[in-house]
Scaffold this motif. Structure first.
Motif, PDB file in Angstrom:
ATOM      1  N   GLN A   1      35.581   4.175  39.741  1.00 40.37           N
ATOM      2  CA  GLN A   1      35.538   4.960  40.975  1.00 40.37           C
ATOM      3  C   GLN A   1      36.821   4.766  41.784  1.00 40.37           C
ATOM      4  N   LEU A   2      37.299   3.540  41.846  1.00 37.10           N
ATOM      5  CA  LEU A   2      38.562   3.288  42.544  1.00 37.10           C
ATOM      6  C   LEU A   2      39.711   4.028  41.858  1.00 37.10           C
TER       7      LEU A   2
ATOM      8  N   SER B   1      45.649  -0.095  43.651  1.00 29.09           N
ATOM      9  CA  SER B   1      45.809  -1.513  43.986  1.00 29.09           C
ATOM     10  C   SER B   1      44.459  -2.196  44.123  1.00 29.09           C
ATOM     11  N   GLU B   2      43.507  -1.502  44.751  1.00 27.47           N
ATOM     12  CA  GLU B   2      42.156  -2.063  44.867  1.00 27.47           C
ATOM     13  C   GLU B   2      41.502  -2.183  43.500  1.00 27.47           C
ATOM     14  N   ALA B   3      41.702  -1.178  42.664  1.00 25.82           N
ATOM     15  CA  ALA B   3      41.134  -1.213  41.315  1.00 25.82           C
ATOM     16  C   ALA B   3      41.706  -2.383  40.524  1.00 25.82           C
ATOM     17  N   LEU B   4      43.008  -2.603  40.669  1.00 30.32           N
ATOM     18  CA  LEU B   4      43.648  -3.717  39.970  1.00 30.32           C
ATOM     19  C   LEU B   4      43.105  -5.055  40.470  1.00 30.32           C
ATOM     20  N   SER B   5      42.934  -5.185  41.768  1.00 29.85           N
ATOM     21  CA  SER B   5      42.387  -6.430  42.328  1.00 29.85           C
ATOM     22  C   SER B   5      40.983  -6.693  41.797  1.00 29.85           C
ATOM     23  N   LYS B   6      40.167  -5.658  41.773  1.00 27.43           N
ATOM     24  CA  LYS B   6      38.791  -5.812  41.283  1.00 27.43           C
ATOM     25  C   LYS B   6      38.790  -6.135  39.781  1.00 27.43           C
ATOM     26  N   ALA B   7      39.655  -5.484  39.023  1.00 25.13           N
ATOM     27  CA  ALA B   7      39.747  -5.767  37.581  1.00 25.13           C
ATOM     28  C   ALA B   7      40.216  -7.205  37.356  1.00 25.13           C
TER      29      ALA B   7
END
Length: 189
Positions: free
Chosen positions: A45-46, A53-59
């Motif tokens: 979804q991100l 950047s948020e998707a990378l942090s969560k991953a």
């Protein structure tokens, strides 16, 4: 179809906005539990909303606990590509192809990165592996055709360097270039 460069029409398998459902499908086919699917869904979804950047942090947070998880590592490769970090994305996808050689998607996306860098021989090898692994993988077949066309164009250009009078090489080069150029935008009346 995504344009990886202004002249190369190359389709990585899983691209936000273009194949977001394919990302989720790939993730869920290998997923065992609902909690994992939620993590993948959140990252997807991100990606879809352009929050790379948020998707990378969560991953990265997920991978801190499960560093060998192929699905999240694959998503990380997609995220890094979208962030304009091709060297990092290449490293992630190359490691996936070595550790999980049976998965065709990382081979395809690695090939897309190679092609964007003009490394068509490497791209061809990765795509040939992807279609060997999954003969019904339409995007990989299309990408392989694009790579073959690029290689043909390089050969025709070299032939013209060696023999500038070659009308057949010139005609073929012109046809390949026309085939690979982006379609012209439709005009409205």
């Amino acid at each position: 179809m995504m344009h990886a460069s202004t002249t190369l029409s190359f389709r990585p398998r899983l691209i936000p906005g273009l194949a977001a459902t394919a990302v989720l499908t790939f993730v869920l086919t290998l997923s065992a539990g609902a909690a994992r699917a939620d993590d993948y869904g959140d990252v997807n979804q991100l990606l879809k909303t352009g929050k790379y950047s948020e998707a990378l942090s969560k991953a990265d947070l997920y991978l801190a606990n499960k560093p060998r998880d192929p699905q999240m590592r694959f998503l990380k490769g997609v995220i890094l590509t979208d962030l304009g970090r091709p060297a990092d994305a290449t490293a992630v996808l190359l490691a996936l192809t070595q550790e999980y050689p049976e998965l065709p998607e990382p081979h395809n996306n690695l090939a897309a990165l190679y092609a964007q860098q003009g490394q068509y021989d490497k791209a061809r090898g990765s795509l040939e592996m992807a279609v060997r692994l999954n003969p019904g993988y339409a995007i990989a077949h299309e990408n392989l055709g694009d790579v073959y066309a690029r290689l043909a164009g390089q050969s025709y250009a070299r032939a013209l360097q060696l023999d500038g009078a070659s009308t057949s090489a010139n005609t073929k080069l012109t046809q390949v270039r026309a085939m690979l150029s982006p379609p012209a935008a439709a005009t409205r009346r």
